[in-house]
Design an enzyme around this catalytic site. Structure first.
Site, PDB file in Angstrom:
ATOM      1  N   GLN A  27     122.022  42.016 -39.957  1.00 26.45           N
ATOM      2  CA  GLN A  27     122.506  43.047 -40.901  1.00 26.45           C
ATOM      3  C   GLN A  27     123.494  44.011 -40.252  1.00 26.45           C
ATOM      4  OE1 GLN A  27     119.390  45.664 -42.268  1.00 26.45           O
ATOM      5  NE2 GLN A  27     120.671  46.739 -43.731  1.00 26.45           N
ATOM      6  N   TYR A  54     114.084  35.965 -34.346  1.00 25.79           N
ATOM      7  CA  TYR A  54     114.900  36.920 -35.088  1.00 25.79           C
ATOM      8  C   TYR A  54     116.387  36.593 -34.886  1.00 25.79           C
ATOM      9  CZ  TYR A  54     110.685  39.882 -35.496  1.00 25.79           C
ATOM     10  OH  TYR A  54     109.420  40.377 -35.742  1.00 25.79           O
ATOM     11  N   SER A 152      99.841  38.031 -33.395  1.00 21.88           N
ATOM     12  CA  SER A 152     100.367  38.651 -34.616  1.00 21.88           C
ATOM     13  C   SER A 152      99.759  37.964 -35.830  1.00 21.88           C
ATOM     14  CB  SER A 152     101.892  38.522 -34.644  1.00 21.88           C
ATOM     15  OG  SER A 152     102.413  39.018 -35.855  1.00 21.88           O
ATOM     16  N   ASN A 295     112.842  59.389 -38.335  1.00 16.91           N
ATOM     17  CA  ASN A 295     111.527  58.737 -38.289  1.00 16.91           C
ATOM     18  C   ASN A 295     110.652  59.235 -37.137  1.00 16.91           C
ATOM     19  OD1 ASN A 295     112.501  57.323 -40.453  1.00 16.91           O
ATOM     20  ND2 ASN A 295     112.964  55.467 -39.300  1.00 16.91           N
TER      21      ASN A 295
HETATM   22  P1  NDP Z   1     110.059  49.347 -41.706  1.00 12.66           P
HETATM   23  O1  NDP Z   1     109.008  49.335 -42.761  1.00 12.66           O
HETATM   24  O2  NDP Z   1     110.083  50.457 -40.731  1.00 12.66           O
HETATM   25  O3  NDP Z   1     111.488  49.221 -42.436  1.00 12.66           O
HETATM   26  C1  NDP Z   1     112.638  49.495 -41.708  1.00 12.66           C
HETATM   27  C2  NDP Z   1     113.837  49.553 -42.624  1.00 12.66           C
HETATM   28  O4  NDP Z   1     113.691  50.621 -43.549  1.00 12.66           O
HETATM   29  C3  NDP Z   1     115.088  49.846 -41.830  1.00 12.66           C
HETATM   30  O5  NDP Z   1     115.685  48.694 -41.292  1.00 12.66           O
HETATM   31  C4  NDP Z   1     115.950  50.537 -42.868  1.00 12.66           C
HETATM   32  O6  NDP Z   1     116.539  49.535 -43.691  1.00 12.66           O
HETATM   33  C5  NDP Z   1     114.924  51.326 -43.669  1.00 12.66           C
HETATM   34  N1  NDP Z   1     114.719  52.673 -43.135  1.00 12.66           N
HETATM   35  C6  NDP Z   1     114.323  53.033 -41.881  1.00 12.66           C
HETATM   36  N2  NDP Z   1     114.228  54.355 -41.757  1.00 12.66           N
HETATM   37  C7  NDP Z   1     114.561  54.869 -42.945  1.00 12.66           C
HETATM   38  C8  NDP Z   1     114.638  56.188 -43.438  1.00 12.66           C
HETATM   39  N3  NDP Z   1     114.348  57.221 -42.667  1.00 12.66           N
HETATM   40  N4  NDP Z   1     115.004  56.365 -44.732  1.00 12.66           N
HETATM   41  C9  NDP Z   1     115.300  55.317 -45.526  1.00 12.66           C
HETATM   42  N5  NDP Z   1     115.258  54.039 -45.104  1.00 12.66           N
HETATM   43  C10 NDP Z   1     114.881  53.817 -43.832  1.00 12.66           C
HETATM   44  O7  NDP Z   1     109.895  48.079 -40.802  1.00 12.66           O
HETATM   45  P2  NDP Z   1     110.565  46.614 -40.708  1.00 12.66           P
HETATM   46  O8  NDP Z   1     110.268  45.848 -41.936  1.00 12.66           O
HETATM   47  O9  NDP Z   1     111.971  46.758 -40.280  1.00 12.66           O
HETATM   48  O10 NDP Z   1     109.735  46.024 -39.511  1.00 12.66           O
HETATM   49  C11 NDP Z   1     109.703  46.752 -38.279  1.00 12.66           C
HETATM   50  C12 NDP Z   1     109.476  45.835 -37.137  1.00 12.66           C
HETATM   51  O11 NDP Z   1     108.217  45.169 -37.262  1.00 12.66           O
HETATM   52  C13 NDP Z   1     110.471  44.680 -37.013  1.00 12.66           C
HETATM   53  O12 NDP Z   1     111.688  45.065 -36.467  1.00 12.66           O
HETATM   54  C14 NDP Z   1     109.719  43.755 -36.103  1.00 12.66           C
HETATM   55  O13 NDP Z   1     109.793  44.222 -34.780  1.00 12.66           O
HETATM   56  C15 NDP Z   1     108.288  43.896 -36.627  1.00 12.66           C
HETATM   57  N6  NDP Z   1     107.935  42.834 -37.591  1.00 12.66           N
HETATM   58  C16 NDP Z   1     107.002  41.928 -37.200  1.00 12.66           C
HETATM   59  C17 NDP Z   1     106.622  40.898 -38.011  1.00 12.66           C
HETATM   60  C18 NDP Z   1     105.602  39.932 -37.529  1.00 12.66           C
HETATM   61  O14 NDP Z   1     105.382  38.902 -38.172  1.00 12.66           O
HETATM   62  N7  NDP Z   1     104.978  40.178 -36.410  1.00 12.66           N
HETATM   63  C19 NDP Z   1     107.211  40.719 -39.357  1.00 12.66           C
HETATM   64  C20 NDP Z   1     108.168  41.750 -39.697  1.00 12.66           C
HETATM   65  C21 NDP Z   1     108.499  42.759 -38.842  1.00 12.66           C
HETATM   66  P3  NDP Z   1     117.872  49.786 -44.576  1.00 12.66           P
HETATM   67  O15 NDP Z   1     118.564  51.008 -44.058  1.00 12.66           O
HETATM   68  O16 NDP Z   1     118.649  48.551 -44.399  1.00 12.66           O
HETATM   69  O17 NDP Z   1     117.374  49.947 -45.973  1.00 12.66           O
END
Ligand code: NDP
Length: 323
Positions: A27, A54, A152, A295
């Site tokens: 992204q 990833y 996980s 955050n």
């Molecule tokens: P979050 O729920 O923290 O979502 C993060 C996304 O939310 C960001 O990329 C951004 O996306 C948006 N965001 C972040 N901060 C803000 C804010 N202050 N205000 C508004 N929007 C915000 O977690 P993720 O889904 O990204 O997952 C986090 C991590 O967990 C991953 O990077 C990975 O390391 C891990 N993970 C592990 C998995 C597993 O199977 N073990 C599966 C999935 C994730 P945007 O700006 O594009 O809207």
């Protein structure tokens, strides 16, 4: 920033951890990724989570490049093994000895590091004997390529069986990495109680429900430009199941609760998962550095019982509790 122990190990990690799923190598461009890593370091985040799969290996490469030159002792680097990177041959998936041994070498090469702090089984492998997987992880630890082992999305039974074998092999599984947020509470019934017995803690993913709990997605309105819900490279597909009208409507009811506490909704969501004493870290993603600065202010916040109860009432039946 506060730091918490990982399971019963002596490893301390930042309670807010930066994860690069869907962002690095996909992204966001490399310069934004580097700026996010810089913002994380500046905010006291020392723990970074990635995975070989990833962006097909690119996320590890981008993270490694962004951290190049940092003092390695000041960082905790987490990666994972299970799914294929590149070719999908018969031995490119799962937790066989072959895939684990080849997987760790691939990850270290992409990260440009000599070791990772935590090597995680990205899922449970029903096709490989657990003894083989655990023995391979024991050998990875003995080789010094990973210092600790985690898993996980393992269920309580899998955690029990894995930990028993790990102890016999001379190490411990220190962590589990499940999805957990105010909207997604599947681990509360069995995984957390079993983990507490076993000395395992949770590093929880999508604590903000991929951005949904930040409140920026309004029911009946188009998603804001640049958000994950508009990311055609993959993000849009992953977030879609959370973008249902009843969920978005219920989430808006959290706004007055956050206001009352002087918090942003994003901070309320992160503080909510950190309130659980079996959670070592909230694994938070970001598509721009300003999000990280916002955050990390969730660190150290304690949500009073009254507001915790109000969150339950606000979200009501949209909370997912069963797998
Ligand atoms: P979050 O729920 O923290 O979502 C993060 C996304 O939310 C960001 O990329 C951004 O996306 C948006 N965001 C972040 N901060 C803000 C804010 N202050 N205000 C508004 N929007 C915000 O977690 P993720 O889904 O990204 O997952 C986090 C991590 O967990 C991953 O990077 C990975 O390391 C891990 N993970 C592990 C998995 C597993 O199977 N073990 C599966 C999935 C994730 P945007 O700006 O594009 O809207």
């Amino acid at each position: 920033m506060d730091y918490r122990f990982l399971g019963t190990s002596g490893l301390k990690i930042s309670e807010i951890t930066y994860g690069n799923w869907l962002t690095h190598g996909s992204q966001v461009e490399s310069d934004i990724a580097t700026a996010c890593v810089r913002a994380a370091l500046d905010a006291g985040i020392t723990t970074f989570d990635t995975a070989d799969v990833y962006a097909n290996g690119a996320a590890e490469e981008v993270l490694g490049a962004a951290l190049a030159g940092e003092r390695r002792e000041s960082l905790e680097i987490f990666t994972k093994v299970f799914w294929p990177v590149g070719p999908k041959g018969p031995n490119d998936t799962g937790l066989s000895r072959k895939h684990i041994m080849e997987g760790i070498d691939g990850s270290l090469s992409r990260l440009q590091m000599d070791y990772v702090d935590l090597y995680q089984a990205h899922r449970y492998d029903h096709q490989t004997p657990l003894e083989e997987t655990i023995q391979a992880f024991a050998d990875v630890v003995r080789s010094g390529k990973a210092l600790y082992i985690g898993v996980s999305e393992w269920n309580a039974e899998q955690l029990r069986a894995g930990q028993a074998l790990a102890k016999q092999a001379g190490f411990s599984i220190v962590s589990n990495q499940p999805q957990y947020s105010a909207l997604w509470r599947v681990i509360e019934a069995a995984v957390i109680p079993a983990s507490k017995e076993l000395g395992i803690s949770q590093i929880v993913w999508s604590p903000m429900a991929q951005g949904v709990l930040s409140g920026k997605y309004l029911p009946g309105q188009p998603a804001p430009a640049g958000s994950r819900a508009t990311d055609e490279k993959g993000g849009k597909n992953f977030i879609s199941r959370l973008m249902e009208e009843p969920v978005l409507t219920a989430v808006q009811k959290l706004r007055p609760i956050a206001d009352e506490l002087g918090l942003k909704m994003s901070q309320l969501a992160i503080a909510w998962v950190l309130q659980n004493d079996n959670v070592s870290a909230a694994l938070v993603g970001a598509s721009r550095p300003e999000q990280i600065a916002e955050n990390v202010k969730a660190g150290g916040v304690r949500i009073p019982a009254e507001q915790m109860a109000a969150i339950d009432v606000a979200l009501g039946t949209v909370v997912v509790r069963d797998p």
